[in-house]
Design an enzyme around this catalytic site. Structure first.
Site, PDB file in Angstrom:
ATOM      1  N   ASP A  62      15.248 -84.732  72.952  1.00  0.00           N
ATOM      2  CA  ASP A  62      16.089 -84.560  74.094  1.00  0.00           C
ATOM      3  C   ASP A  62      15.958 -85.464  75.227  1.00  0.00           C
ATOM      4  OD1 ASP A  62      18.068 -83.262  75.744  1.00  0.00           O
ATOM      5  OD2 ASP A  62      16.435 -81.926  76.631  1.00  0.00           O
TER       6      ASP A  62
ATOM      7  N   GLU B  39       6.260 -79.974  69.696  1.00  0.00           N
ATOM      8  CA  GLU B  39       7.150 -78.933  68.987  1.00  0.00           C
ATOM      9  C   GLU B  39       7.807 -79.296  67.758  1.00  0.00           C
ATOM     10  OE1 GLU B  39      10.360 -78.962  71.988  1.00  0.00           O
ATOM     11  OE2 GLU B  39       9.403 -77.344  73.047  1.00  0.00           O
TER      12      GLU B  39
ATOM     13  N   TYR C 283      10.985 -70.807  77.497  1.00  0.00           N
ATOM     14  CA  TYR C 283      12.271 -70.984  78.195  1.00  0.00           C
ATOM     15  C   TYR C 283      12.924 -69.442  78.373  1.00  0.00           C
ATOM     16  CZ  TYR C 283      11.736 -75.947  78.416  1.00  0.00           C
ATOM     17  OH  TYR C 283      11.525 -77.122  78.755  1.00  0.00           O
TER      18      TYR C 283
ATOM     19  N   GLU D 220       5.781 -76.574  79.317  1.00  0.00           N
ATOM     20  CA  GLU D 220       7.140 -76.779  79.583  1.00  0.00           C
ATOM     21  C   GLU D 220       7.716 -75.190  79.724  1.00  0.00           C
ATOM     22  OE1 GLU D 220      10.032 -78.570  76.749  1.00  0.00           O
ATOM     23  OE2 GLU D 220       8.697 -80.137  76.495  1.00  0.00           O
TER      24      GLU D 220
HETATM   25  C1  CKU Z   1      13.475 -79.223  76.797  1.00  0.00           C
HETATM   26  C2  CKU Z   1      11.563 -75.404  73.331  1.00  0.00           C
HETATM   27  C3  CKU Z   1      12.039 -76.587  74.335  1.00  0.00           C
HETATM   28  C4  CKU Z   1      11.922 -77.816  74.001  1.00  0.00           C
HETATM   29  N1  CKU Z   1      11.677 -78.823  75.086  1.00  0.00           N
HETATM   30  C5  CKU Z   1      11.637 -80.155  74.661  1.00  0.00           C
HETATM   31  C6  CKU Z   1      12.106 -81.134  75.755  1.00  0.00           C
HETATM   32  O1  CKU Z   1      12.220 -82.465  75.183  1.00  0.00           O
HETATM   33  C7  CKU Z   1      13.604 -80.655  76.278  1.00  0.00           C
HETATM   34  O2  CKU Z   1      14.071 -81.775  77.124  1.00  0.00           O
HETATM   35  C8  CKU Z   1      13.156 -78.313  75.719  1.00  0.00           C
HETATM   36  C9  CKU Z   1      14.853 -78.974  77.280  1.00  0.00           C
HETATM   37  O3  CKU Z   1      15.656 -78.343  76.589  1.00  0.00           O
HETATM   38  O4  CKU Z   1      15.053 -79.185  78.536  1.00  0.00           O
END
Ligand code: CKU
Length: 618
Positions: A166, A434, A490, A528
């Site tokens: 991402d 991940e 999240y 995160e």
């Molecule tokens: C982030 C499970 C979340 C994975 N994570 C990776 C990161 O690189 C993304 O930017 C999620 C997001 O979705 O904002």
């Protein structure tokens, strides 16, 4: 010599930056080599700043999204030829791969877009006049590269890169380029391990050098305090290591009443190494080191023996116009914002950053979780949302891609640890972000990656890897490799967002209770958590994407973190808004920033500042 030491200039060494305006050409038909571009780019070449990503300078999509081979060229005048010296070109990084030519002669190549490489150009350089340096680079991704992705071809024949991650697949010469002169008999590496015993510190140093002539070598080193006063010295007996073809020696300093490096007082000592042959000095290398210890004890992360709570961010090297190119001004602003908000740590998600970041963090007293570019090992970044519901667990099954992927992964781990091992700011190495972790294939793959990293790091820092939600307490086979558990979660965004926030809270507690029941006796760090938020949007009551919702989301997350005493850190996603590939999931980029892309605070920044500055238990 493959020495990744940061360039220095002294009486034995020279370094000059080649940053500036280079020449640039796309090579859509892969004709460059046949047309002699290795000797110099065609007249049609355009100007291109270095360091920078090429992408966002362009005003047309075709160029911005270009996927394939592209070329850079610059002229340089080499430092004068000196007996017993070699000339090298050093690239901080070229994304994602490069082959380099000097005056038409191929001098080497490198795979991987986020780590430095050094090429011996002594035989290709003209010392009497101008030299042409040409770089053939390429930004394609596949399932063996770090990071992972693939390339699709549109009906009109245009290639398009499909990252499995991402962030925008920025490309170009992202970091400084140097021409350097270093002796044939020279220092190539050093390690420093610092320990404290009572009110003394023990600084163990290993020095590595090469001797092209085979002459015997001796080393010496001394430490200086902040005011430049020499406080101790040591001598190295250098022994030849047949297998590696290098000389190495070890020595030990004892420092009375040391000034330890920590967040509030990032005290740095100067260290100078001297190399001698036949009693004559032939090389020296200077750097700064910090005396500090970092260890995990039970559920605590201890810095200098004292428990710490990590507060800060996952970041990106990302900015308007220059993309992923390193820029001191932006780094300075980022450190100022992080100091203002009361942060003490950041993760170099999802790749090792420019070396200047680490040197800066050493000076400023920031802790770094240094991450290898192992991201996208799930086939697509959407997978982190749908993998849990079925199917795509197979990243490490395919035997035709896995061996190459693993080789690239191990190489990146080696280059990252070799480059960053001496920084006091680096408290941990993160070996993945991940990936699929629930198959025995993933288990076997990562077992080797972790073993290799443990062996390589002289400081034996804690190792970790960021786990996404399908790496659940009952299924994940890889968390046992981690010295502390890093979770990317999240709840309240991808899971039960908006008016369902109360459900998200319950699901979050359910998962955390499962981790708790495992009784791992390890610290947990949230690497995160975050909610996309448009800096322009307000709504009462909140809806997702508004600043009000970002605040509510964070409140719920903080409540959960504070419930579990094994949670020892919170690194939000993300420090700032950043560019991604385009699509229905992203509004001209990922908007989870606590700061906007131009580094101004969203409302959430004030909540974080209050929590991080004023809560005693953090
Ligand atoms: C982030 C499970 C979340 C994975 N994570 C990776 C990161 O690189 C993304 O930017 C999620 C997001 O979705 O904002």
């Amino acid at each position: 010599m493959e020495s990744l030491l940061y360039p220095v200039r002294n009486r034995f060494r020279d370094e000059r930056k080649l940053d500036g305006l280079w020449r640039f050409s796309f090579d859509r038909e892969e004709k460059g080599e046949g047309d002699g571009w290795t000797k110099g780019l065609p007249k049609s070449a355009i100007n291109m700043p270095v360091p920078a990503s090429f992408n966002d300078f362009f005003t047309d999509k075709e160029s911005r999204d270009y996927c394939g081979t592209f070329w850079y060229e610059c002229d340089f005048y080499a430092p004068a030829k000196q007996e017993g010296k070699k000339t090298y070109i050093r690239f901080g990084s070229v994304t994602h791969r490069a082959t380099v030519y000097v005056n038409g002669v191929e001098v080497g190549s490198h795979e991987g877009g986020f780590l430095p490489f050094v090429l011996d150009v002594s035989d290709a350089v003209n010392f009497e006049g101008n030299n042409t340096l040409v770089v053939k680079a390429n930004n394609e991704l596949d399932e063996t590269t770090l990071p992972c992705g693939n390339v699709s071809t549109l009906k009109n024949g245009k290639k398009l890169v499909k990252p499995y991650f991402d962030f925008f697949n920025y490309a170009g010469i992202h970091r400084s380029v140097w021409v350097m002169t270093v002796g044939e008999e020279s220092i190539t590496d050093y390690d420093v391990i610092t320990e404290t015993v009572g009110d003394k510190a023990v600084v163990k140093v290993r020095l590595e050098a090469v001797s092209a002539s085979g002459k015997s070598l001796k080393g010496s080193a001394y430490l200086t305090d902040r005011s430049g006063c020499q406080i101790c010295d040591a001598v190295f007996e250098m022994k030849h290591d047949e297998e590696k073809g290098v000389y190495s020696g070890e020595a030990c300093f004892e420092v009375d009443e040391p000034n330890l490096w920590d967040i509030k007082n990032p005290y740095l000592y100067g260290i100078e190494f001297d190399l001698l042959s036949d009693g004559q000095e032939i090389d020296s290398y200077e750097d700064k080191i910090g005396i500090r210890t970092i260890e995990i004890k039970g559920t605590d992360i201890l810095l200098n023996g004292k428990p710490i709570y990590l507060k800060g961010f996952g970041k990106h090297e990302d900015f308007d116009i220059i993309g992923r190119g390193f820029n001191y001004g932006i780094a300075k602003r980022d450190f100022e914002c992080m100091k203002w908000i009361g942060a003490n740590c950041f993760r170099t998600s999802h790749y090792p950053y420019a070396e200047e970041w680490y040197r800066f963090a050493d000076e400023e007293g920031f802790l770094i979780i240094d991450e290898v570019p192992a991201v996208g090992m799930m086939r697509s970044f959407f997978n982190f949302m749908d993998a849990g519901s079925g199917g795509k667990y197979t990243y490490f099954f395919e035997t035709d891609t896995v061996p190459k992927l693993k080789e690239n992964h191990l190489n990146a781990v080696r280059e990252m640890i070799t480059r960053d091992k001496n920084h006091p700011s680096v408290i941990s190495f993160s070996l993945f972000n991940e990936p699929e972790t629930i198959s025995t294939f993933a288990h076997d793959y990562f077992k080797d990656i972790f073993e290799y990293a443990r062996e390589l790091d002289p400081q034996k820092r804690p190792l970790t890897g960021a786990l996404e939600k399908t790496s659940s307490p009952d299924k994940c086979q890889c968390y046992p490799f981690c010295d502390f558990i890093s979770l990317n979660r999240y709840y309240g965004w991808y899971i039960s967002g908006g008016s369902e926030l109360s459900d998200a809270r319950e699901l979050f507690i359910e998962e955390m209770d499962k981790w708790k029941a495992l009784n791992l006796n390890k610290p947990f760090v949230f690497t995160e958590f975050g909610a996309d938020t448009l800096a322009t949007e307000h709504k009462l009551p909140s809806v997702m994407w508004t600043q009000e919702y970002q605040n509510e989301y964070y409140d719920m997350n903080f409540e959960i973190f504070d419930k579990y005493d094994f949670v020892k850190g919170e690194l939000t996603w993300n420090f700032a808004d950043f560019q991604t590939s385009e699509g229905t999931f992203r509004v001209a980029g990922n908007k989870k920033g606590v700061f906007s892309r131009n580094r101004q605070p969203k409302d959430i920044a004030f909540k974080l500042k209050d929590r991080w500055e004023n809560t005693n238990n953090l």
